[in-house]
Design an enzyme around this catalytic site. Structure first.
Site, PDB file in Angstrom:
ATOM      1  N   PHE A  14       9.297 -44.501 -11.661  1.00 20.46           N
ATOM      2  CA  PHE A  14       8.750 -44.897 -12.961  1.00 20.46           C
ATOM      3  C   PHE A  14       7.745 -46.056 -12.807  1.00 20.46           C
ATOM      4  O   PHE A  14       6.561 -45.917 -13.151  1.00 20.46           O
ATOM      5  CB  PHE A  14       9.924 -45.247 -13.882  1.00 20.46           C
ATOM      6  CG  PHE A  14       9.588 -46.124 -15.028  1.00 20.46           C
ATOM      7  CD1 PHE A  14       8.613 -45.757 -15.937  1.00 20.46           C
ATOM      8  CD2 PHE A  14      10.247 -47.338 -15.195  1.00 20.46           C
ATOM      9  CE1 PHE A  14       8.295 -46.584 -17.003  1.00 20.46           C
ATOM     10  CE2 PHE A  14       9.945 -48.155 -16.262  1.00 20.46           C
ATOM     11  CZ  PHE A  14       8.965 -47.779 -17.166  1.00 20.46           C
ATOM     12  N   TYR A  72      24.319 -54.009  -6.026  1.00 20.85           N
ATOM     13  CA  TYR A  72      22.873 -53.882  -6.248  1.00 20.85           C
ATOM     14  C   TYR A  72      22.206 -55.271  -6.184  1.00 20.85           C
ATOM     15  O   TYR A  72      21.298 -55.498  -5.381  1.00 20.85           O
ATOM     16  CB  TYR A  72      22.633 -53.198  -7.597  1.00 20.85           C
ATOM     17  CG  TYR A  72      21.175 -53.062  -7.944  1.00 20.85           C
ATOM     18  CD1 TYR A  72      20.275 -52.555  -7.012  1.00 20.85           C
ATOM     19  CD2 TYR A  72      20.699 -53.427  -9.197  1.00 20.85           C
ATOM     20  CE1 TYR A  72      18.927 -52.415  -7.335  1.00 20.85           C
ATOM     21  CE2 TYR A  72      19.358 -53.287  -9.523  1.00 20.85           C
ATOM     22  CZ  TYR A  72      18.483 -52.786  -8.599  1.00 20.85           C
ATOM     23  OH  TYR A  72      17.156 -52.662  -8.916  1.00 20.85           O
TER      24      TYR A  72
END
Ligand code: UDP
Length: 321
Positions: free
Chosen positions: A12, A150
């Protein structure tokens, strides 16, 4: 004209960055394994004479060695992203986010490339401050909670990048992205705006996790890639970390209401607990607002598009799909 490499360029943000760089007259090689990125995202540039797509994994060091040859600037965006993907597959998160970054940094030292490292506001963990500055503490939860893998993995990337700057003089700038949104973002990996818009356009309900009191700031991808390219043209940015995003807070409940007001006011909100969405070991971040002082003083610019205009554009884009 610079020769640029965009890892994760079919994603994206990466695809918007690729378009911007080509528009500025640069040449771009995209490296992407099309796992979360999509070839369709590059539809508008695939026939551009200065564009090249290499399909392959950033976990392949031989391939990395090959793609950086002849490159002037590396934009390293490839990573395992999205709260849902990270919660579902922490092994992939750690393997994709750490080792390939180190290989690329080493190659950039050898090849003399400039380097942009895409990082994330997840590195602040669950710091409870109202607004986060780049010097704030990182506050992760327990290692038994996969979400923190993460932020932790990207924090290691940042440590590595800064160490390469100090030790070898690598021209590297680090950007911590805060909730970047816009056309082409998909909801499969958890991202809230495409999910709300999809839900609303198919008649609802819009599904809000927890009580919807959690707060985020949403920045338009066009303005975000603007910041990224400007940073690479700013020598004062090297060796520095920057918050990148919008600093206009909105609660997730208000966000749902704004989407509903634009699509069909009759649509209802359905509140569900986090455990149902992500499993019982999930922990969310209650408030995430960046302090953009450093970005503003370095670039005399920061993203400013209001959420209403962003939502209008995303809804129009979704309707056109
Ligand atoms: N969220 C939600 N419904 C969804 C997806 C997300 O209520 O279908 C919430 C989520 O719990 C979080 C916020 O929206 O508090 C932003 O989620 P996203 O995954 O987009 O980004 P992040 O959590 O990384 O800020």
């Amino acid at each position: 004209m610079a020769r640029c490499l965009v890892t994760g360029g079919a994603g994206f943000i990466g695809s918007h960055l690729t378009e911007r760089l080509l528009g500025q007259g640069h040449s771009v090689t995209v490296l992407d394994d099309l796992s979360t990125g999509q070839r369709d995202n590059l539809q508008g540039v695939e026939s551009h004479p200065n564009f090249k797509l290499r399909i392959g994994s950033i976990t392949d060091p031989v391939l990395l060695n090959d793609v950086v040859r002849g490159i002037d600037v590396i934009y390293h965006l490839a990573a395992a992203v999205g709260v849902k993907l990270v919660a579902d597959d922490p092994v992939r998160t750690i393997e994709t986010n750490i080792y390939p970054t180190e290989v690329l940094l080493r190659l950039a030292v050898q090849g003399g490339q400039k380097f942009f490292l895409a990082s994330t506001s997840e590195v602040y963990g669950k710091n409870f401050k109202e607004q986060w500055t780049e010097e704030d503490d990182l506050q992760f939860g327990a290692t038994t909670r996969p979400r923190w893998a993460y932020g932790c993995s990207k924090a290691i990337d940042e440590f590595l990048a800064l160490a390469y700057y100090r030790k070898y003089g690598l021209n590297v700038a680090i950007g911590r992205f805060f909730n970047v949104v816009g056309p082409r973002q998909v909801g499969h990996y958890g991202m809230v705006i495409p999910r709300f818009v999809d839900q609303a356009l198919s008649g609802g309900p819009v599904v809000v996790y927890d009580d919807g009191g959690q707060v985020r700031c949403f920045g338009h991808v066009r303005e975000i890639v603007d910041v990224v390219t400007r940073l690479m043209d700013t020598p004062a940015a090297f060796g520095q970390v920057f918050n990148i995003g919008s600093d206009q807070p909105v609660s997730i409940k208000e966000l749902a209401e704004q989407v509903i007001a634009r699509v069909d006011p009759k649509i209802e909100i359905n509140y569900i607990p986090y455990g149902k969405a992500y499993g019982d070991d999930f922990e969310d971040i209650r408030r995430r607002v960046p302090d953009l002082t450093k970005l503003k003083s370095t670039l005399s610019y920061s993203p400013s598009l209001p959420l209403g205009s962003i939502l209008d554009e995303i809804i129009a884009w979704k309707k056109s799909q």
